[in-house]
Design an enzyme around this catalytic site. Structure first.
Site, short mmCIF file in Angstrom:
data_model
loop_
_atom_site.label_atom_id
_atom_site.label_comp_id
_atom_site.label_asym_id
_atom_site.label_seq_id
_atom_site.Cartn_x
_atom_site.Cartn_y
_atom_site.Cartn_z
N HIS A 85 42.54 13.45 17.74
CA HIS A 85 42.85 12.05 17.48
C HIS A 85 44.11 11.95 16.63
O HIS A 85 44.51 12.89 15.95
CB HIS A 85 41.69 11.36 16.77
CG HIS A 85 41.33 11.98 15.45
ND1 HIS A 85 40.55 13.11 15.36
CD2 HIS A 85 41.63 11.65 14.17
CE1 HIS A 85 40.39 13.44 14.08
NE2 HIS A 85 41.04 12.57 13.35
N CYS B 56 39.73 11.70 5.39
CA CYS B 56 40.45 12.72 6.15
C CYS B 56 41.87 12.23 6.37
O CYS B 56 42.18 11.06 6.12
CB CYS B 56 39.75 13.02 7.47
SG CYS B 56 39.86 11.70 8.70
#
Length: 672
Positions: free
Chosen positions: A66, A181
């Site tokens: 992603h 993250c």
């Protein structure tokens, strides 16, 4: 989940790719076909950049490549099911469920929330089982959107009754957690879901998570944090406002640990609480950029490098903007533009005069350059002591300019300012004074201390040292200039954007604070050497393609553009695969280019390399000759070294599934 996020055309239930790069390319091609992605290779470069930060494979057979990318037109999901399994770096083996998540660079909060909900769904075993059993792309897309709920794997009449939720008691062990993250889309929310699920299944544990994702974050209420018995940080980027959690037993791990082993983290933090282990409280516990960016056990040398790089990274945009504007001013109006008075620019600007426009560019660039040393000093102090270090750091940097201490003075002022603030923060003060410490007391006392030291103690010696360094650079000629060029070339090409590369870049940029003929030669040599590795690998894959795998040959095509744009990292895939041949060859070519650039007397006012700055280079033709010579040396050497191998990578080159390139990571200049 909205219908626009994924459709049947974005589902591949028989994904045949054998590598993660091939899988990403296959799914991304579906996005391109649907108009969701505008540039396939550009988007894959962004996916690879995210993958390089941390593998996206998760336990349970899941791969979630992603990224956020400027090449994405709308938030999109593509799903592939690979029966053969694809290695995404998960500890338990290959992934068979692959989700490619694409978010626009400016995705709004609502869309990012939708993407995060998918991340939470992936922690549901029933959801994963339904995906593995699906036979129809349309129904699979509906299942992922949430329009078609996954069937219960156990018939309702056979399913055990859910146990009633136990109310919290005085013996409940309360935990607050923070997950984050680099992208803030997937791992952040998966870690939160994993921790929450595990806490629900653990007797006597109550856990609340603050997710610091791309859509921002909602702070946990102060009373919730105050009532917590312990803290879990599962993060790969700095925890924002970390000092809110000081004074409690804490477990600090990467975000994937929160996903893969939540029970261990909960048990560990309970053990710490039982032993009475807590983090420091008060100002000493305040998280700084340096603390957040590395291990708290780092030695002083490592911390010093991080502090200095903090200052350099914030300084570089000022250098880039200022240097390019000044260089453009000279390019448009010639060097005599420096003789145009500011009053002339203010009172009689001529819209049709190139001289007026050149003067505007020149003085705007000079204004940006005036911030160079103060920003350097301010953000070195910020790297050490966070926001309280900014005021004394900027003051010290300004004093460094006043006493002509230059770049070296800025370095010293930043370190002094940060050290002074850190010392003040360690002093225990009455509670009634703590509110005014960061606003009044710390800026006042630290500025006084920095001013005294810079004006009275070390300013003059550093100014003398700066003057000596400037004179030395201006006097460089012959063998001395060649030796410096060789050293800088070796440093630029040794770690391809790593610490040594950054040191060489910072040395060159520092010279632009007070540009002289010598410092401009250094900048030219550094920029030229940084272009050599990717261009050399591109040339080598072109003239001796059989020595490289198919993926490397594809990377070689991209390396032409990356090298021409001064993106040294274009050579990293080659160095990672064959460091003992690629790195020495790159260093040899970089040394040749650096030496020739110095010998030819090439100069450069812009803190950037690549073909874009050729019009701003002094002795541009010889500059290109120096680069060409280094590229040829590196390419020839890597071809010779690879040719000495007993086996060629032909089998790997022809391996099925290797047709997708391991796309390299593009970036701004190597030292930024």
């Amino acid at each position: 989940m909205t219908a626009e996020m994924i459709t049947a055309d974005l589902v591949d239930l028989d994904l045949s790719a054998e590598t993660k790069e091939a899988a990403a390319r296959s799914l991304a091609a579906r996005m391109v076909a649907q108009g969701r992605v505008t540039d396939l290779d550009g988007f894959l470069a962004d996916v690879a950049a995210r993958e390089a930060q941390m593998p996206t494979g998760l336990d349970g057979g899941i791969g979630i490549p992603h990224c956020r990318s400027a090449h994405v037109t709308e938030p999109t999901l593509a799903f592939g099911r690979a029966a053969q399994g694809i290695d995404f770096g998960a500890p338990d083996g290959p992934a068979d469920l692959i989700f490619l998540i694409a978010a626009p660079a400016g995705a709004d909060d609502a869309h990012l929330t939708i993407l995060s909900s998918l991340a939470r769904q992936l922690m549901d075993e029933d959801f994963k089982a339904a995906l593995r059993a699906a036979t129809d792309a349309e129904r699979t897309a509906a299942l992922i959107r949430g329009d078609d709920p996954a069937p219960d794997p156990v018939p309702a009449e056979e399913a055990p009754a859910a146990e009633p939720e136990q109310p919290a008691t005085g013996d409940t062990f309360k935990i607050v957690a923070v997950t984050s993250c680099p992208t803030g889309i997937a791992h952040t929310y998966m870690a939160a879901e994993s921790l929450e699920n595990t806490a629900r299944d653990t007797d006597g544990v109550e856990l609340v998570v603050e997710t610091q994702g791309s859509a921002g974050f909602t702070r946990l209420a102060p009373d919730v944090i105050a009532a917590a018995d312990a803290v879990i940080f599962a993060h790969d980027v700095p925890v924002r406002e970390k000092d809110r959690f000081a004074g409690k037993p804490t477990v600090d791990v990467g975000v994937k640990a929160g996903i893969n082993r939540p029970a261990e983290l909960i048990a560990e933090v309970r053990e710490k609480a039982a032993r009475g282990e807590t983090t420091a409280s008060g100002a000493a516990a305040s998280s700084t950029p340096v603390d957040n960016s590395g291990d708290s056990e780092d030695g002083y040398g490592t911390k010093l490098r991080k502090w200095l790089m903090s200052g350099v990274s914030y300084m570089v945009p000022f250098v880039a903007a200022g240097g390019l504007l000044i260089a453009l001013g000279f390019a448009v109006g010639g060097y005599e533009v420096a003789n145009v008075k500011v009053e002339t620019l203010l009172n009689s600007f001529d819209w049709g005069s190139s001289t007026s426009w050149a003067a505007l560019l020149f003085y705007t660039g000079q204004a940006a350059f005036a911030f160079l040393v103060p920003v350097l000093a301010g953000y070195i102090a910020y790297g050490m002591a966070d926001r309280p270090g900014l005021v004394p750091g900027f003051v010290g940097g300004s004093i460094a300019l006043t006493v002509n201490a230059g770049f070296l003075g800025g370095l010293a002022a930043g370190l002094i300012a940060g050290g002074v603030v850190m010392a003040i923060q360690k002093v225990n003060v009455p509670a009634v004074l703590r509110g005014i410490m960061p606003v009044v007391v710390i800026p006042l006392l630290s500025s006084i201390a920095v001013g005294f030291l810079m004006f009275v103690v070390i300013g003059k010696p550093i100014a003398s040292l700066q003057s000596a360094l400037t004179d030395w650079l201006n006097s460089l000629s012959g063998a001395n200039a060649l030796v410096l060029g060789v050293i800088l070339g070796l440093m630029m090409c040794f770690d391809l954007g790593g610490p040594l590369n950054k040191v060489a870049y910072a040395f060159a940029v520092g010279g632009l604070a007070n540009p002289t003929d010598g410092s401009l030669k250094v900048m030219a040599a550094v920029m030229a050497a940084g272009m050599v590795p990717p261009l050399a690998m591109a040339l080598a894959t072109t003239v001796r393609g059989r020595l490289f795998t198919r993926a490397e040959r594809e990377n070689g095509k991209a390396a032409w553009v990356l090298g021409a744009s001064f993106i040294t990292e274009g050579a990293i895939p080659f160095a990672a695969a064959d460091p003992l041949r690629v790195i020495p060859a790159s260093m040899a070519g970089g040394a040749v280019t650096g030496a020739l650039s110095m010998a030819f007397g090439c100069t450069l006012r812009a803190p950037h390399g690549g073909i874009f700055v050729v019009p701003l280079i002094g002795n541009a033709l010889l500059y290109l000759v120096a680069i060409l010579a280094g590229v040829c040396v590196s390419a020839a050497l890597v071809v010779v070294l690879k040719g000495l191998r007993k086996t060629a990578p032909e089998k790997a080159a022809d391996a099925p599934g290797d047709e997708a390139p391991a796309v390299t990571t593009a970036k701004v200049p190597a030292a930024v």
